[in-house]
Design a protein around this motif. Sequence first.
Motif, PDB file in Angstrom:
ATOM      1  N   LEU A  81       0.874  -1.163   0.207  1.00  0.00           N
ATOM      2  CA  LEU A  81      -0.082  -0.103  -0.110  1.00  0.00           C
ATOM      3  C   LEU A  81       0.700   1.075   0.051  1.00  0.00           C
ATOM      4  CD1 LEU A  81      -2.610  -1.463   2.643  1.00  0.00           C
ATOM      5  CD2 LEU A  81      -2.726  -1.075   0.121  1.00  0.00           C
ATOM      6  N   THR A  82       0.452   2.086  -0.953  1.00  0.00           N
ATOM      7  CA  THR A  82       1.438   3.121  -1.066  1.00  0.00           C
ATOM      8  C   THR A  82       0.684   4.328  -2.003  1.00  0.00           C
ATOM      9  OG1 THR A  82       3.456   4.116  -2.298  1.00  0.00           O
ATOM     10  CG2 THR A  82       2.695   2.109  -3.089  1.00  0.00           C
ATOM     11  N   TYR A  84       1.695   6.218  -3.912  1.00  0.00           N
ATOM     12  CA  TYR A  84       2.289   6.085  -5.596  1.00  0.00           C
ATOM     13  C   TYR A  84       1.573   4.993  -6.426  1.00  0.00           C
ATOM     14  CZ  TYR A  84       5.488   9.207  -3.338  1.00  0.00           C
ATOM     15  OH  TYR A  84       6.212  10.184  -2.780  1.00  0.00           O
ATOM     16  N   GLY A 106       4.218   0.694   5.138  1.00  0.00           N
ATOM     17  CA  GLY A 106       5.703   1.308   5.190  1.00  0.00           C
ATOM     18  C   GLY A 106       5.435   2.093   6.635  1.00  0.00           C
ATOM     19  N   ALA A 107       6.486   2.879   6.824  1.00  0.00           N
ATOM     20  CA  ALA A 107       6.746   3.989   7.574  1.00  0.00           C
ATOM     21  C   ALA A 107       7.118   4.907   7.074  1.00  0.00           C
ATOM     22  CB  ALA A 107       7.433   3.618   9.022  1.00  0.00           C
ATOM     23  N   GLU A 108       8.342   5.682   7.286  1.00  0.00           N
ATOM     24  CA  GLU A 108       8.866   6.933   6.688  1.00  0.00           C
ATOM     25  C   GLU A 108       9.061   6.407   5.159  1.00  0.00           C
ATOM     26  OE1 GLU A 108       9.593  10.536   8.059  1.00  0.00           O
ATOM     27  OE2 GLU A 108       7.729   9.294   8.064  1.00  0.00           O
ATOM     28  N   TYR A 115       8.618  -2.090  -3.700  1.00  0.00           N
ATOM     29  CA  TYR A 115       7.654  -1.885  -4.727  1.00  0.00           C
ATOM     30  C   TYR A 115       7.874  -3.147  -5.920  1.00  0.00           C
ATOM     31  CZ  TYR A 115       7.142   2.721  -3.157  1.00  0.00           C
ATOM     32  OH  TYR A 115       6.796   4.048  -2.301  1.00  0.00           O
ATOM     33  N   LEU A 122      -0.659  -0.495  -4.462  1.00  0.00           N
ATOM     34  CA  LEU A 122      -1.925   0.076  -4.654  1.00  0.00           C
ATOM     35  C   LEU A 122      -2.064   1.169  -3.679  1.00  0.00           C
ATOM     36  CD1 LEU A 122      -4.187  -3.149  -4.586  1.00  0.00           C
ATOM     37  CD2 LEU A 122      -3.276  -1.902  -6.498  1.00  0.00           C
ATOM     38  N   SER A 123      -2.967   2.385  -4.126  1.00  0.00           N
ATOM     39  CA  SER A 123      -3.027   3.479  -3.347  1.00  0.00           C
ATOM     40  C   SER A 123      -4.461   3.647  -2.787  1.00  0.00           C
ATOM     41  CB  SER A 123      -2.759   4.588  -4.196  1.00  0.00           C
ATOM     42  OG  SER A 123      -3.637   4.620  -5.230  1.00  0.00           O
ATOM     43  N   THR A 125      -6.377   6.747  -2.286  1.00  0.00           N
ATOM     44  CA  THR A 125      -6.109   8.207  -2.594  1.00  0.00           C
ATOM     45  C   THR A 125      -4.634   8.432  -2.786  1.00  0.00           C
ATOM     46  OG1 THR A 125      -5.464   9.186  -0.638  1.00  0.00           O
ATOM     47  CG2 THR A 125      -7.907   8.867  -1.146  1.00  0.00           C
ATOM     48  N   GLN A 127      -2.819  10.834  -2.147  1.00  0.00           N
ATOM     49  CA  GLN A 127      -2.316  11.875  -1.157  1.00  0.00           C
ATOM     50  C   GLN A 127      -1.676  11.024  -0.083  1.00  0.00           C
ATOM     51  OE1 GLN A 127      -2.580  15.235  -1.710  1.00  0.00           O
ATOM     52  NE2 GLN A 127      -3.504  14.440  -3.687  1.00  0.00           N
ATOM     53  N   PRO A 128      -0.587  11.690   0.858  1.00  0.00           N
ATOM     54  CA  PRO A 128      -0.111  11.035   1.732  1.00  0.00           C
ATOM     55  C   PRO A 128      -0.843  10.907   3.076  1.00  0.00           C
ATOM     56  CG  PRO A 128       0.906  13.192   1.566  1.00  0.00           C
ATOM     57  CD  PRO A 128       0.080  13.000   0.241  1.00  0.00           C
ATOM     58  N   GLU A 131      -0.407   4.772   7.555  1.00  0.00           N
ATOM     59  CA  GLU A 131      -0.401   3.142   7.211  1.00  0.00           C
ATOM     60  C   GLU A 131      -1.596   2.749   7.985  1.00  0.00           C
ATOM     61  OE1 GLU A 131       1.785   5.139   8.343  1.00  0.00           O
ATOM     62  OE2 GLU A 131       3.358   4.238   9.867  1.00  0.00           O
ATOM     63  N   ALA A 134      -4.587   3.472   5.694  1.00  0.00           N
ATOM     64  CA  ALA A 134      -4.624   2.706   4.430  1.00  0.00           C
ATOM     65  C   ALA A 134      -4.885   1.209   4.648  1.00  0.00           C
ATOM     66  CB  ALA A 134      -3.269   2.773   3.896  1.00  0.00           C
TER      67      ALA A 134
HETATM   68  N1  SAM Z   1       5.527   8.501   0.886  1.00  0.00           N
HETATM   69  C1  SAM Z   1       5.022   7.384   1.346  1.00  0.00           C
HETATM   70  C2  SAM Z   1       4.016   6.129   0.602  1.00  0.00           C
HETATM   71  O1  SAM Z   1       4.548   5.703  -0.142  1.00  0.00           O
HETATM   72  O2  SAM Z   1       2.953   6.057   0.493  1.00  0.00           O
HETATM   73  C3  SAM Z   1       4.051   7.680   2.664  1.00  0.00           C
HETATM   74  C4  SAM Z   1       4.808   7.347   4.258  1.00  0.00           C
HETATM   75  S1  SAM Z   1       3.346   7.185   5.199  1.00  0.00           S
HETATM   76  C5  SAM Z   1       4.105   8.018   6.477  1.00  0.00           C
HETATM   77  C6  SAM Z   1       3.524   5.446   5.912  1.00  0.00           C
HETATM   78  C7  SAM Z   1       2.810   4.357   5.214  1.00  0.00           C
HETATM   79  O3  SAM Z   1       1.430   4.702   5.048  1.00  0.00           O
HETATM   80  C8  SAM Z   1       3.149   4.081   3.509  1.00  0.00           C
HETATM   81  O4  SAM Z   1       4.266   3.359   3.593  1.00  0.00           O
HETATM   82  C9  SAM Z   1       2.093   3.503   3.281  1.00  0.00           C
HETATM   83  O5  SAM Z   1       1.988   2.219   3.534  1.00  0.00           O
HETATM   84  C10 SAM Z   1       0.776   4.231   3.914  1.00  0.00           C
HETATM   85  N2  SAM Z   1       0.117   5.220   2.904  1.00  0.00           N
HETATM   86  C11 SAM Z   1       0.189   6.615   3.208  1.00  0.00           C
HETATM   87  N3  SAM Z   1      -0.642   7.263   2.348  1.00  0.00           N
HETATM   88  C12 SAM Z   1      -1.019   6.121   1.609  1.00  0.00           C
HETATM   89  C13 SAM Z   1      -1.675   6.304   0.327  1.00  0.00           C
HETATM   90  N4  SAM Z   1      -2.339   7.301  -0.144  1.00  0.00           N
HETATM   91  N5  SAM Z   1      -2.286   5.123  -0.065  1.00  0.00           N
HETATM   92  C14 SAM Z   1      -1.918   3.739   0.260  1.00  0.00           C
HETATM   93  N6  SAM Z   1      -1.153   3.786   1.479  1.00  0.00           N
HETATM   94  C15 SAM Z   1      -0.637   5.014   1.929  1.00  0.00           C
END
Ligand code: SAM
Length: 321
Positions: A81-82, A84, A106-108, A115, A122-123, A125, A127-128, A131, A134
Amino acid sequence: MVQIEVLRLGHRPGRDKRISTHVALVARAFGARKMHLHEYDDRISKRVIEVNRRFGGDFEVLPALDPLKEMEKFDGVKVHLTMYGLPIKEKIDEVLKADRILAVVGAEKVPRGVYNKADYNLSVTSQPHSEVAALAIFLDSIMDEPYFTGGLYIVPQERGKSASKYPPREVCIRILKDKGVPESVIKHSLKVEDLALSIGRRLSKFDLDLDLIKAGALLHDMGRSKSHAIDHFILGAKMVREMELPEELALIVERHIGGGLSMEEASELGLPARDYFPETLEEKIVSYADNIVNDKWGRAPPSAREKMEKLAREIESMLAD
Ligand code: SAM
């Protein structure tokens, strides 16, 4: 149903205790079996063990010192889950074809290799965010709400809080289905539940536990998933105990046969030699309701009929008071 495991990357013990605990609790609540935690931190597993003790189930947190290896050895579909990735809505039907899914969060900073090793990035949204969020949204879109045995059950309320030791109706029915109890037996159990509950309500002055009657009536024939012979009540009680459901429920199952069985009758039938007579009023009500619903009177041998009649007289005289 699909089996889910979660891999939580990049846990920093100094900073992430709370958020990794929340990832674990979300994984548990939405039906994952275990979470692999990148970086050892036994505070997370201790918290989860505490939740299991209160609310049941056996969700576990395991250390994953090398997360890429963890992904490699997982035999199923890996979903990272990311923000991107591709929108989950686009891929969810494809993902749901899998029997086993590893959801990776993930975390940071997430290493590139994650990847590449993922079958899907998969995302939720683009937007950041988090975890926890998501994972919850992803699991909610692929899982039915799970149930747990061996703990308290929350009874949903409009206001206030309520909990019961005994599984509610929907959980009992899911247990019966999961254990492979035939549909006809489930139908019968629903009728026994209906009658036993209405008797229980009429006898409210005896301070009965209606939740216990309900669950006992629904589960009384669970052993019929394994045997339709007389021993089904022994097998059913064993299953109830194995699921760590309360002993009062196991006893309802174990003492529901006709009007009961004596130690001598049990050993003649090759069953463990003890008395199997219903003792508590809840046990008697379920046994009586089962006799009525099944209309066993005509078919029962004289000794059994006598015991059923004795039980019926006892319940009916209470109802007449
Ligand atoms: N740049 C990171 C990313 O790749 O999504 C955001 C880091 S966030 C602090 C930590 C984790 O939250 C990410 O590794 C991801 O697993 C999850 N996460 C945050 N935003 C997300 C999104 N829009 N879709 C899916 N997962 C997300």
